[in-house]
Design an enzyme around this catalytic site. Structure first.
Site, PDB file in Angstrom:
ATOM      1  N   LYS A  44       0.852  -1.205   0.000  1.00  0.00           N
ATOM      2  CA  LYS A  44       0.000   0.000   0.000  1.00  0.00           C
ATOM      3  C   LYS A  44       0.879   1.245   0.000  1.00  0.00           C
ATOM      4  O   LYS A  44       0.735   2.140  -0.822  1.00  0.00           O
ATOM      5  CB  LYS A  44      -0.898  -0.010   1.234  1.00  0.00           C
ATOM      6  CG  LYS A  44      -1.654   1.282   1.450  1.00  0.00           C
ATOM      7  CD  LYS A  44      -2.156   1.404   2.880  1.00  0.00           C
ATOM      8  CE  LYS A  44      -2.794   2.761   3.129  1.00  0.00           C
ATOM      9  NZ  LYS A  44      -4.013   2.961   2.348  1.00  0.00           N
ATOM     10  N   GLU A  53     -20.465  14.161  11.690  1.00  0.00           N
ATOM     11  CA  GLU A  53     -19.690  12.945  11.998  1.00  0.00           C
ATOM     12  C   GLU A  53     -18.176  13.128  12.122  1.00  0.00           C
ATOM     13  O   GLU A  53     -17.417  12.205  11.785  1.00  0.00           O
ATOM     14  CB  GLU A  53     -19.991  11.837  10.951  1.00  0.00           C
ATOM     15  CG  GLU A  53     -21.478  11.518  10.807  1.00  0.00           C
ATOM     16  CD  GLU A  53     -21.777  10.454   9.733  1.00  0.00           C
ATOM     17  OE1 GLU A  53     -20.901   9.638   9.433  1.00  0.00           O
ATOM     18  OE2 GLU A  53     -22.917  10.454   9.222  1.00  0.00           O
ATOM     19  N   HIS A  83     -18.570  11.436  -5.437  1.00  0.00           N
ATOM     20  CA  HIS A  83     -17.319  10.685  -5.573  1.00  0.00           C
ATOM     21  C   HIS A  83     -16.310  11.398  -6.441  1.00  0.00           C
ATOM     22  O   HIS A  83     -15.256  10.861  -6.751  1.00  0.00           O
ATOM     23  CB  HIS A  83     -17.614   9.271  -6.092  1.00  0.00           C
ATOM     24  CG  HIS A  83     -18.542   8.525  -5.178  1.00  0.00           C
ATOM     25  ND1 HIS A  83     -19.903   8.490  -5.390  1.00  0.00           N
ATOM     26  CD2 HIS A  83     -18.318   7.860  -4.032  1.00  0.00           C
ATOM     27  CE1 HIS A  83     -20.484   7.792  -4.409  1.00  0.00           C
ATOM     28  NE2 HIS A  83     -19.539   7.408  -3.574  1.00  0.00           N
TER      29      HIS A  83
HETATM   30  N1  GLN Z   1     -23.773   8.662   7.092  1.00  0.00           N
HETATM   31  C1  GLN Z   1     -22.649   8.181   6.373  1.00  0.00           C
HETATM   32  C2  GLN Z   1     -21.850   9.347   5.819  1.00  0.00           C
HETATM   33  O1  GLN Z   1     -22.421  10.316   5.478  1.00  0.00           O
HETATM   34  C3  GLN Z   1     -23.054   7.294   5.223  1.00  0.00           C
HETATM   35  C4  GLN Z   1     -21.877   6.751   4.498  1.00  0.00           C
HETATM   36  C5  GLN Z   1     -22.190   5.774   3.408  1.00  0.00           C
HETATM   37  O2  GLN Z   1     -23.221   5.791   2.821  1.00  0.00           O
HETATM   38  N2  GLN Z   1     -21.277   4.928   3.087  1.00  0.00           N
HETATM   39  O3  GLN Z   1     -20.658   9.291   5.693  1.00  0.00           O
END
Ligand code: GLN
Ligand code: ZN
Length: 764
Positions: free
Chosen positions: A23, A492, A702
């Site tokens: 990696k 988050e 993405h």
């Molecule tokens: N709640 C998560 C985020 O926003 C969902 C991530 C995902 O769908 N893989 O990161």
């Protein structure tokens, strides 16, 4: 031509390096910090060490060519001359390979998707009308020569390639080409050439992987395989052929292969049906072959019950001319070794086997076949003791928990009717039409990552870390208010990973110190180990959600990960049905939703991005899976009142096969990745009568690209053709954690503006 049969092997092994050396080296190569020679040295060193360790542990046949700079399907596309034309302009071979895998400024990469029901992603080869197959065996021949030079030649080094049926059925047709499998006969001739070249290079055995035979992807697969291996088996100059099936029941594929002249057939006796070992006796043609019995679980981390494995080997013994012992599949899917895991209690440690330990188990079992069970009596006694300790451990035997789950299930995991819920939520939330929201995470900035590293390194304490994360939450809430979003999130920042974060707080899980496995390319994950009964000792997210809510009058959405996704991205216990484990996780999530609701949180999202991933490979098993997947989600979300709005989020997949299950989740609002296959998902949902709220992602997170307002207005207009305004939500297609703050700010500004324009359009 017929080589000496081997007795002990693995189908493949981890390749990223015991300390993720590959990696690091590939990422440094991509960044221009090391040259190709240095990268090649790292790779060659890893191969050498792997072969040396496998043979030292007692294997008499080792896989060659299972090393990869990125992915084995991509390697196979290169082997067969099947890279798409768009990368052919990249002159250098290695860079062309990486361009196909990752793209570059001008070239879009090939797609990536899940390898069967594992958490490994392969690169999907593209077969177009202009694809002309041409053998390019440099990689496999070089690695074979390397192994031979290092003393593993002769009968020991066994080149491994993906078979033509699997390669074509997992490839995708592009530019209007016919289904790739229509080119099977032509491709078989390329394999015929390859086998000739391998024989000339001294290979006595070749392993050809045909895992597609354990699926229902193509009903003709067994017949096609039979045709291919008749042709390849009939070649006059070739190595002995070992066709490997794995990940499940080969079904009709097994007699089909057995009718061909191949010398050995591999069968997965861990994930195949329980009676498979005994059933092998009903395939008469097997009696002239070597059976490669996959009795050591290659994709989970539990110690093998040697006694049970020996019984399976005994049951299979009469069906074949010879039996070799192997792992059920490549150990690519498990960490290298238990050795660095020094933090585990003795009991727990004794229940586990990672890659290196599995090799030892294979060798012990092979020795028992050679010399009799008495020869391995000590190993069997140790295995018995470990199994007994695991079975009786109180951490796996929480009867109160089981009773509680049964009780909730009996009472029903049904919420009020969708109309009652909608009315109660409208009254509580007062949202505008086409409400805007995000999927949960905001950018994981450098400061966030630094703070987490400092916490782990002990440079700052928990309190200082929490203060920094709170500042981040405050900034994200302010940003969302400024942007004018309707349902906010806390962002988050405190989560390293959406599964690990919960696993660290729940009882019944442990985190490994160095249990990295390759997810794709250079990306590695360290799945938590779900070893015991799962319970929630304390609330996990409430303080973050309530802190964010204290900063705003807009509703803040509480963010949780659903039971299926927590299972999919962990190593799970194998001593009870997955469904039982899922319901335990579900109860913990349910308790969290109840606490969030009590703390005043009005909207709660339970993410299930992995819903499609765990779908069984055989059609016959799908309904039972979807039943507990839906049931466990509902158990997670049915503990709250009608006035609490439940969201879910799905992504990373084609939803076709699970669309009915998505509707059955019965979330009030479902946000779903739809940027690529655009609004098709909405039509599919309509077709099955789905009538709850839905937020088809209006932009693809993405990529760093900032979508314009006009673009998003256009997708909203399209969505409004399929879904009435009262049900439509406006959101990106996934979490924003991988993006930069300025990209997110610009994109969300346009998203909010697009929603405003669409709203104006509604009233006019
Ligand atoms: N709640 C998560 C985020 O926003 C969902 C991530 C995902 O769908 N893989 O990161
Ligand atoms: Zn997502």
């Amino acid at each position: 031509m017929t080589a000496q049969p081997f007795t002990a092997t693995v189908l493949g092994s981890p390749r990223i390096g015991p300390n993720r050396e590959l990696k690091r080296a590939t990422e440094r190569y991509w960044a221009g910090r090391i040259g190709r020679d240095e990268l090649a040295d790292v790779a060659a060193g890893l191969r050498r060490d792997t072969w040396a360790q496998l043979t030292a542990a007692g294997l008499d046949s080792v896989p060659v060519n299972t090393f990869s700079y990125y992915d084995q399907m991509l390697d196979t596309a290169v082997l067969l001359g099947a890279l798409p034309a768009r990368v052919s302009g990249v002159a250098d071979e290695l860079d062309r390979y990486f361009a196909a895998a990752r793209g570059n400024a001008e070239i879009a990469p090939l797609e990536m998707t899940k390898w069967f029901d594992t958490n490994y992603h392969y690169i999907v080869p593209e077969i177009g009308p202009d694809t002309t197959f041409a053998l390019n065996p440099a990689k496999v021949l070089t690695e074979l020569a390397e192994a031979t030079e290092q003393g593993f030649g002769g009968n020991v080094a066994r080149p491994v390639i993906i078979g033509p049926v699997t390669f074509l059925l997992l490839s995708k047709a592009v530019d209007g080409a016919a289904a790739p499998i229509s080119r099977l006969d032509e491709l078989t001739e390329v394999y015929a050439d390859l086998l000739g070249r391998l024989a000339k290079a001294g290979a006595q055995w070749v392993q050809i992987d045909e895992p597609v035979l354990v699926t229902d992807i193509c009903a003709d697969a067994p017949a096609l395989a039979e045709r291919v291996y008749h042709r390849l088996g009939g070649l006059s100059e070739r190595p002995s052929i070992f066709v490997a099936t794995y990940f499940g029941d080969p079904g009709a594929g097994l007699p089909a292969l057995a009718r061909t002249p191949v010398e050995a057939i591999g069968v997965d006796l861990v994930y195949g049906p329980r009676d498979l070992a005994a059933a092998l006796g009903s395939v008469p043609e097997l009696s002239s072959k070597t059976l490669v019995a996959g009795v050591v679980d290659g994709r989970n981390i539990w110690r093998t019950d040697l006694r049970a494995a020996l019984d399976k080997l005994a049951a299979a013994a009469g069906s074949a001319a010879a039996v070799a012992v192997s792992t059920s599949c490549s150990t690519l899917h498990v960490p290298y070794s238990l050795e660095p895991e020094t933090g585990l209690d003795d009991a727990l440690r004794s229940w586990l086997a990672f890659g290196a330990e599995k090799v030892t188990e294979v060798a012990v079992l092979a020795r028992a076949l050679r010399e009799g069970r008495e020869a391995v009596a000590d190993a069997v006694a140790a295995s018995d003791a470990a199994i007994a300790s695991r079975t009786s451990d109180p951490r796996l035997n929480n009867t109160a928990l089981r009773a509680q789950i049964a009780e909730i299930a009996r009472a029903g995991v049904q919420r009020g009717s969708a109309e009652e819920r909608r009315a109660a939520q409208d009254e509580r939330l007062h949202l505008p039409p086409l409400p805007t929201t995000t999927i949960g995470s905001f950018p994981q900035t450098v400061q966030i990552r630094k703070a987490r590293a400092a916490l782990v390194a002990g440079e700052i304490d928990e309190a200082a870390y929490t203060e920094q994360m709170k500042a981040e939450v405050a900034a994200v809430v302010k940003l969302q208010e400024d942007l004018g979003l309707d349902v906010l999130v806390h962002g988050e920042p405190e989560r390293n990973d959406m599964v690990q974060y919960f696993a660290e707080q729940l009882d019944g899980f442990f985190a490994t110190a160095n249990g990295w496995v390759q997810s794709y390319g250079s990306r590695c994950v360290r799945p938590p180990v779900l070893f015991g009964d799962v319970t929630r000792p304390h609330p996990m997210t409430v303080q973050w959600a309530t802190y964010a809510q204290s900063l705003t009058d807009k509703p803040v959405k509480g963010m949780l990960t659903g039971p299926v996704t927590i299972l999919a991205w962990s190593f799970v216990r194998d001593d009870q049905p997955l469904a039982d484990t899922a319901y335990q996780v579900a109860l913990a999530i349910r308790e969290e939703t109840v606490d969030l609701e009590a703390a005043g949180i009005a909207v709660i999202q339970v993410d299930e991005p992995a819903l499609r991933e765990l779908l069984p490979v055989r059609d016959a098993d799908k309904a039972a899976y979807l039943d507990w997947a839906v049931g466990s989600f509902r158990m997670s979300t049915s503990g709250v009142s009608n006035a609490t709005q439940i969201h879910t989020h799905l992504c990373y997949s084609e939803f076709g096969e699970v669309i009915g299950a998505i509707a059955d989740l019965d979330a009030d609002v479902t946000s779903i990745e739809a940027a690529r296959s655009h609004m098709e998902v909405l039509d599919d949902l309509n077709a099955i009568g789905f009538s709850n709220g839905v937020g088809p992602g209006v932009y693809d997170i993405h990529s760093p690209r900032v979508p314009s307002t006009a673009e998003m207005t256009a997708s909203l207009r399209e969505a409004l053709d399929a879904v009435p305004a009262q049900r439509l939500w406006v959101n990106p297609d996934c979490g924003l954690k991988t993006r930069k703050t300025d990209e997110v700010t610009a994109s969300l500004t346009n998203l909010v503006e697009a929603a405003r324009e669409a709203r104006a359009g509604l009233s006019s």
